[in-house]
Design a protein around this motif. Structure first.
Motif, PDB file in Angstrom:
ATOM      1  N   ARG A 113      -3.580  -7.611 -10.549  1.00 46.29           N
ATOM      2  CA  ARG A 113      -3.181  -6.402  -9.975  1.00 46.29           C
ATOM      3  C   ARG A 113      -2.191  -5.891  -9.776  1.00 46.29           C
ATOM      4  NH1 ARG A 113      -3.884 -11.344  -6.511  1.00 46.29           N
ATOM      5  NH2 ARG A 113      -1.878 -12.201  -7.340  1.00 46.29           N
ATOM      6  N   ARG A 116      -3.626  -2.928 -11.435  1.00 49.09           N
ATOM      7  CA  ARG A 116      -4.337  -1.877 -10.476  1.00 49.09           C
ATOM      8  C   ARG A 116      -3.201  -1.095  -9.545  1.00 49.09           C
ATOM      9  NH1 ARG A 116      -8.644  -5.800  -9.198  1.00 49.09           N
ATOM     10  NH2 ARG A 116     -10.083  -5.857 -10.492  1.00 49.09           N
ATOM     11  N   ARG A 117      -1.980  -2.187  -9.449  1.00 44.47           N
ATOM     12  CA  ARG A 117      -0.490  -1.846  -8.199  1.00 44.47           C
ATOM     13  C   ARG A 117      -0.913  -0.466  -8.967  1.00 44.47           C
ATOM     14  NH1 ARG A 117       1.189  -6.548  -5.121  1.00 44.47           N
ATOM     15  NH2 ARG A 117      -0.305  -7.077  -3.766  1.00 44.47           N
ATOM     16  N   TYR A 141      -0.947   3.409   2.022  1.00 45.63           N
ATOM     17  CA  TYR A 141      -1.846   1.834   1.948  1.00 45.63           C
ATOM     18  C   TYR A 141      -1.047   1.229   0.382  1.00 45.63           C
ATOM     19  CZ  TYR A 141      -4.562  -1.507   1.418  1.00 45.63           C
ATOM     20  OH  TYR A 141      -5.139  -3.629   1.251  1.00 45.63           O
ATOM     21  N   GLU A 144       1.831   0.378   0.134  1.00 45.39           N
ATOM     22  CA  GLU A 144       2.379  -0.955   2.135  1.00 45.39           C
ATOM     23  C   GLU A 144       2.129  -2.775   0.713  1.00 45.39           C
ATOM     24  OE1 GLU A 144       0.354  -0.311   5.028  1.00 45.39           O
ATOM     25  OE2 GLU A 144      -0.066  -2.796   5.921  1.00 45.39           O
ATOM     26  N   ILE A 145       0.881  -2.657   0.100  1.00 51.79           N
ATOM     27  CA  ILE A 145       0.528  -3.715  -0.475  1.00 51.79           C
ATOM     28  C   ILE A 145       1.530  -4.360  -1.646  1.00 51.79           C
ATOM     29  CG2 ILE A 145      -1.509  -3.919  -0.284  1.00 51.79           C
ATOM     30  CD1 ILE A 145      -2.264  -2.933  -2.641  1.00 51.79           C
ATOM     31  N   LYS A 146       2.017  -2.761  -2.163  1.00 47.39           N
ATOM     32  CA  LYS A 146       2.944  -3.454  -3.119  1.00 47.39           C
ATOM     33  C   LYS A 146       4.134  -3.944  -2.439  1.00 47.39           C
ATOM     34  CE  LYS A 146       3.175   0.524  -5.926  1.00 47.39           C
ATOM     35  NZ  LYS A 146       3.355   1.170  -7.064  1.00 47.39           N
ATOM     36  N   ARG A 189      -3.684   9.230  -1.234  1.00 53.57           N
ATOM     37  CA  ARG A 189      -3.737   8.161  -1.363  1.00 53.57           C
ATOM     38  C   ARG A 189      -3.599   7.866  -2.868  1.00 53.57           C
ATOM     39  NH1 ARG A 189      -8.164   4.198   0.808  1.00 53.57           N
ATOM     40  NH2 ARG A 189      -9.359   4.674  -1.027  1.00 53.57           N
TER      41      ARG A 189
ATOM     42  N   THR B 236      -9.386  -3.130  -3.226  1.00 61.56           N
ATOM     43  CA  THR B 236      -9.181  -4.340  -4.345  1.00 61.56           C
ATOM     44  C   THR B 236      -8.878  -3.125  -5.383  1.00 61.56           C
ATOM     45  OG1 THR B 236     -11.298  -5.312  -3.845  1.00 61.56           O
ATOM     46  CG2 THR B 236     -10.169  -5.713  -6.135  1.00 61.56           C
ATOM     47  N   ALA B 237      -9.302  -1.654  -5.482  1.00 66.91           N
ATOM     48  CA  ALA B 237      -8.949  -1.066  -6.908  1.00 66.91           C
ATOM     49  C   ALA B 237      -6.938  -0.678  -6.485  1.00 66.91           C
ATOM     50  CB  ALA B 237      -9.720   0.374  -6.447  1.00 66.91           C
ATOM     51  N   PHE B 238      -6.725  -0.774  -5.818  1.00 64.42           N
ATOM     52  CA  PHE B 238      -5.290  -0.552  -5.277  1.00 64.42           C
ATOM     53  C   PHE B 238      -4.904  -1.416  -5.454  1.00 64.42           C
ATOM     54  CE2 PHE B 238      -6.536   3.433  -4.001  1.00 64.42           C
ATOM     55  CZ  PHE B 238      -6.294   4.741  -3.957  1.00 64.42           C
ATOM     56  N   GLY B 239      -5.217  -2.815  -6.379  1.00 61.65           N
ATOM     57  CA  GLY B 239      -4.239  -3.891  -6.180  1.00 61.65           C
ATOM     58  C   GLY B 239      -4.096  -4.822  -4.844  1.00 61.65           C
ATOM     59  N   SER B 240      -5.169  -4.411  -3.666  1.00 65.78           N
ATOM     60  CA  SER B 240      -4.636  -5.979  -2.703  1.00 65.78           C
ATOM     61  C   SER B 240      -4.708  -7.282  -3.105  1.00 65.78           C
ATOM     62  CB  SER B 240      -5.629  -6.129  -1.582  1.00 65.78           C
ATOM     63  OG  SER B 240      -5.659  -4.237  -1.115  1.00 65.78           O
ATOM     64  N   GLN B 244      -4.484 -10.030   1.715  1.00 61.18           N
ATOM     65  CA  GLN B 244      -4.244  -8.358   2.194  1.00 61.18           C
ATOM     66  C   GLN B 244      -5.634  -7.497   1.994  1.00 61.18           C
ATOM     67  OE1 GLN B 244      -1.885  -6.873  -1.362  1.00 61.18           O
ATOM     68  NE2 GLN B 244      -0.036  -6.628  -0.274  1.00 61.18           N
ATOM     69  N   LYS B 248      -5.748  -6.480   6.343  1.00 57.36           N
ATOM     70  CA  LYS B 248      -5.749  -5.336   5.871  1.00 57.36           C
ATOM     71  C   LYS B 248      -6.395  -4.322   6.116  1.00 57.36           C
ATOM     72  CE  LYS B 248      -0.693  -5.202   3.807  1.00 57.36           C
ATOM     73  NZ  LYS B 248       0.205  -5.049   5.108  1.00 57.36           N
TER      74      LYS B 248
END
Lengths: 410, 335
Positions: A113, A116-117, A141, A144-146, A189, B236-240, B244, B248
């Protein structure tokens, strides 16, 4: 010509992505198929014998920092599976994916994770935007999730939206935007999280041709500024040739050919690749160096004026290129200018006309306009500004003529 | 190319006659009829009556089990009963206390904000009807029972639905239970209600919750499962992480479907709160039931019309809300 193949692309650096013998098999006999591989595993045979689908068949390649690596193939060739494996959106059956010398297939869920972030971001063919959010919240986005706080993430997202030309659209709903604009949001994004590697899965395929071309150009401009490593997926060789530093051609889960655009166009490895390259003009990938004619009418700047006039009269060519004693291009002079000069004036003191040289790696198609605007041959220089050849009207015409002939006979 | 499939030749070597399947089904039916005829003629008791009857022991043990639960679980059921009774009582008193112009104004404002002019007109007609037909107090009791039951249905239904969407195993367990709950005749729910909670509004609320919760669970589950896979993949690709993704992406995008479930829950709750008059629930249902008992068909019809109008208004307002939420989170990507 062999030399031009290696310019800019074969970096001396270590690869940033190094994929080693990657397999992805959809079905229940993955291990058996991989273990029994003799290097000739065939997609149709496996489907018949096991009922399993081989999506990636022993794929290996390296991507170097800052390059745009294009994976090209038709639908079903495994290109989309490949790019998803790089983010482990699809879990490979076996192999290694080393990113910065770290095998990401060994990561646990938390590490993955984080990876990916921070390390990779993806742009999707169908945009994958969040339809319930406005443009800026979509762009933000990833941050935000970071857990980046609101002011900061909006600031960064705003900056990226400006970069992709979406200033003023921050509050719009994504469904109100055209396809091209939606993909800009997708791009913003991805850029917002400042990834080391950008994955682009047929990002422009869903757009109409005019917009597609425009987006390609904008991507090229952005890339010049940001210098990301890009893995770009496409089914369009034309697109691959335009934006790729190197291209991997995939078929039935294998990489059948990997090389620079020039490599692939001039030496297609098999009929399959040849079929693709048919419609691509060689003038788009061949560098001017390959058609450079020998140096003529080139003089060092200590040559006497009369000698140059004499040479012009002998050859009937009313121009001369002047270089210094290291062969570096100094300028250009035509007959009128040199005849107007007094006999005792040294060439060193004369005002030479400036003529913009072209770099030897420029592709032929890009110099056509320049040649048309100019009655004289265009000087070709290398990185050191050393004159290496001339691009004459005849040579360029010849290149186009040969290409046309070749396409006819194919 | 691969070698020839080894099974292929075996398969082809057996000669096969193709018979229309309806001919086969017809033949089976004819044979079954002939066999039945012969058995009736022979008149052998063993073949005509089932050799084994276990109704009595099963029924008795179920009754005993329920009795045990009623006695030993009294503290639990009484606790629930007390809470519901208190809250329902307060809400009912409050609604009856509210002067009719205030209540009407609130409903009309709501109808106007969500639904538009048509629904405002409809709401006005319904309120007027309930007022002039002297159904106001009954209607307020029905509304109170509805609010409490629907709140409980949503409070439990949405989380259960979310769990169902996240775990296929839980979904497999849930599905037959929901099927059973939805096929069960509605008044069956009243019986355990009386046993555990006694006669009155609490039984009505419990029965209404049980009856109306399935669509809420189902559509929450469905809504979350239906969220565009590409959007989930991007998330998922952005790491959620899973939470989340849920909060979200999945839940916001499932809202229109979840609201459709809530709408159905509301409608079913209204139907059930009427039937619940049989266990002593007050409200419009009771008016209908009492009028019927007194052979007062006119009174029963008027109260019944009150229920119908209420149903239409509630349905239109919630539908309007669903439409509004759909247009704000439409998943269509225009080219």
């Amino acid at each position: 010509m062999q030399e031009t193949l290696t310019n800019t692309t074969e970096s001396p650096l270590d690869p940033i992505i190094s994929v080693k013998s990657l397999w992805k098999i959809f079905g229940s006999n993955q291990e058996e198929i991989v273990n029994s591989d003799d290097g000739e595993t065939d997609k149709t045979e496996v489907l018949q014998d096991y009922g399993d689908v081989v999506a990636l068949n022993d794929v290996s390649f390296d991507v170097y920092p800052g390059e745009t690596f294009v994976v090209m193939g038709l639908s079903g060739s495994g290109k989309s599976t490949l790019v998803r494996c790089l983010l482990r959106l699809i879990e490979p059956s076996s192999g290694e994916i080393n990113i910065n010398d770290d095998d990401i297939l060994l990561y646990d869920a938390d590490r993955l994770r984080e990876f990916r972030r921070n390390e990779m971001a993806m742009v999707f063919q169908h945009f994958g935007l969040l339809p319930h959010r406005n443009v800026i919240d979509n762009a933000a986005y990833g941050l935000e999730i970071k857990g980046v706080d609101k002011d900061e993430r909006y600031e960064i997202a705003q900056e990226m939206l400006n970069k992709v030309g979406l200033e003023g659209w921050e509050e719009a709903r994504t469904s109100e935007l055209s396809g091209g604009m939606q993909q800009r949001v997708g791009l913003a994004r991805a850029l917002t999280v400042d990834p080391t590697i950008l994955l682009m899965d047929e990002p422009f395929s869903g757009l109409d041709p005019l917009i597609r071309r425009q987006m390609r150009e904008e991507l090229a401009d952005l890339q010049a500024e940001l210098q990301k490593t890009i893995v770009f997926i496409t089914h369009d060789l034309d697109e691959a040739v335009t934006i790729g530093d190197r291209i991997a051609i995939m078929r039935d889960g294998r990489i059948t050919q990997l090389g620079t655009p020039e490599d692939i166009i001039t030496n297609p490895i098999d009929d399959f690749v040849k079929e693709f390259t048919r419609d691509i003009s060689q003038t788009r990938v061949l560098s001017v160096q390959s058609i450079a004619s020998d140096l003529e009418q080139v003089f060092e700047n200590n040559t006497g004026v009369s000698e140059i006039i004499q040479a012009m009269e002998d050859t009937g060519k009313e121009f001369a290129f002047i270089v210094d004693d290291d062969s570096k291009l100094l300028g250009f002079i035509d007959k009128e200018a040199i005849e107007g000069a007094a006999d005792d004036v040294s060439l060193k003191d004369m005002d030479l006309s400036v003529i913009e040289p072209i770099h030897e790696s420029t592709v032929i198609e890009d110099v056509v306009q320049l040649t048309l605007d100019n009655p004289y041959p265009i000087p070709i220089v290398d990185d050191e500004n050393i004159l290496t050849g001339l691009a004459t009207h005849d040579a360029i015409l010849q290149a186009f003529a040969e290409n046309a002939l070749q396409q006819q006979t194919n | 190319m691969a070698s020839e499939n080894p099974h292929k030749s075996d398969y082809n070597s057996v000669p096969r006659i193709r018979v229309n399947k309806w001919v086969v089904y017809g033949a089976i039916a004819v044979v079954a009829l002939i066999v039945s005829f012969v058995l009736r003629r022979v008149d052998l008791a063993l073949l005509l009556d089932f050799p084994l009857d276990v109704e009595y022991p099963v029924k008795t043990s179920m009754n005993n089990g329920l009795d045990w639960l009623v006695i030993n679980g009294a503290w639990f059921f009484d606790g629930i009963s007390y809470q519901i009774k208190v809250w329902l009582g307060r809400l009912k008193d409050f609604l009856i206390w509210l002067p009719w112009p205030v209540f009407s104004a609130v409903i009309i404002l709501l109808a106007w904000r969500i639904g538009g002019k048509k629904i405002v007109l409809l709401a006005a007609v319904a309120l007027l009807y309930i007022g002039v037909m002297d159904l106001w107090e009954s209607a307020m009791i029905t509304v109170a029972i509805m609010i409490v039951s629907v709140s409980l249905s949503i409070l439990f239904g949405i989380p259960i639905g979310i769990l169902g969407s996240r775990s296929n195993r839980f979904d497999r367990i849930l599905r037959p239970i929901l099927d059973g709950m939805q096929t069960m005749p509605s008044f069956v729910y009243l019986v355990p209600g009386i046993m555990f909670f006694g006669l009155g509004n609490v039984s009505a609320v419990i029965a209404t919750v049980l009856y109306s919760i399935p669509p809420c669970i189902r559509l929450t589950n469905l809504g979350i499962r239906q969220v565009d896979y590409q959007v989930i993949e991007a998330g998922t690709a952005f790491g959620s992480n899973r939470m989340q993704l849920l909060t979200k992406i999945q839940i916001p995008l499932a809202i229109p479907t979840i609201m459709a479930g809530v709408n159905q829950t509301v409608m079913m709750a209204l139907a059930m709160s009427t039937i619940a008059a049989m266990v002593g629930a007050g409200g419009l249902g009771q008016d209908v039931l009492l009028s019927m008992g007194q052979l007062d068909q006119g009174g029963a019809f008027l109260a019944g019309m009150g229920i119908v109008l209420m149903a239409i208004v509630i349905d239109r307002i919630t539908q309007g809300y669903i439409e509004a939420s759909q247009s704000s989170s439409s998943t269509t990507n225009q080219e």
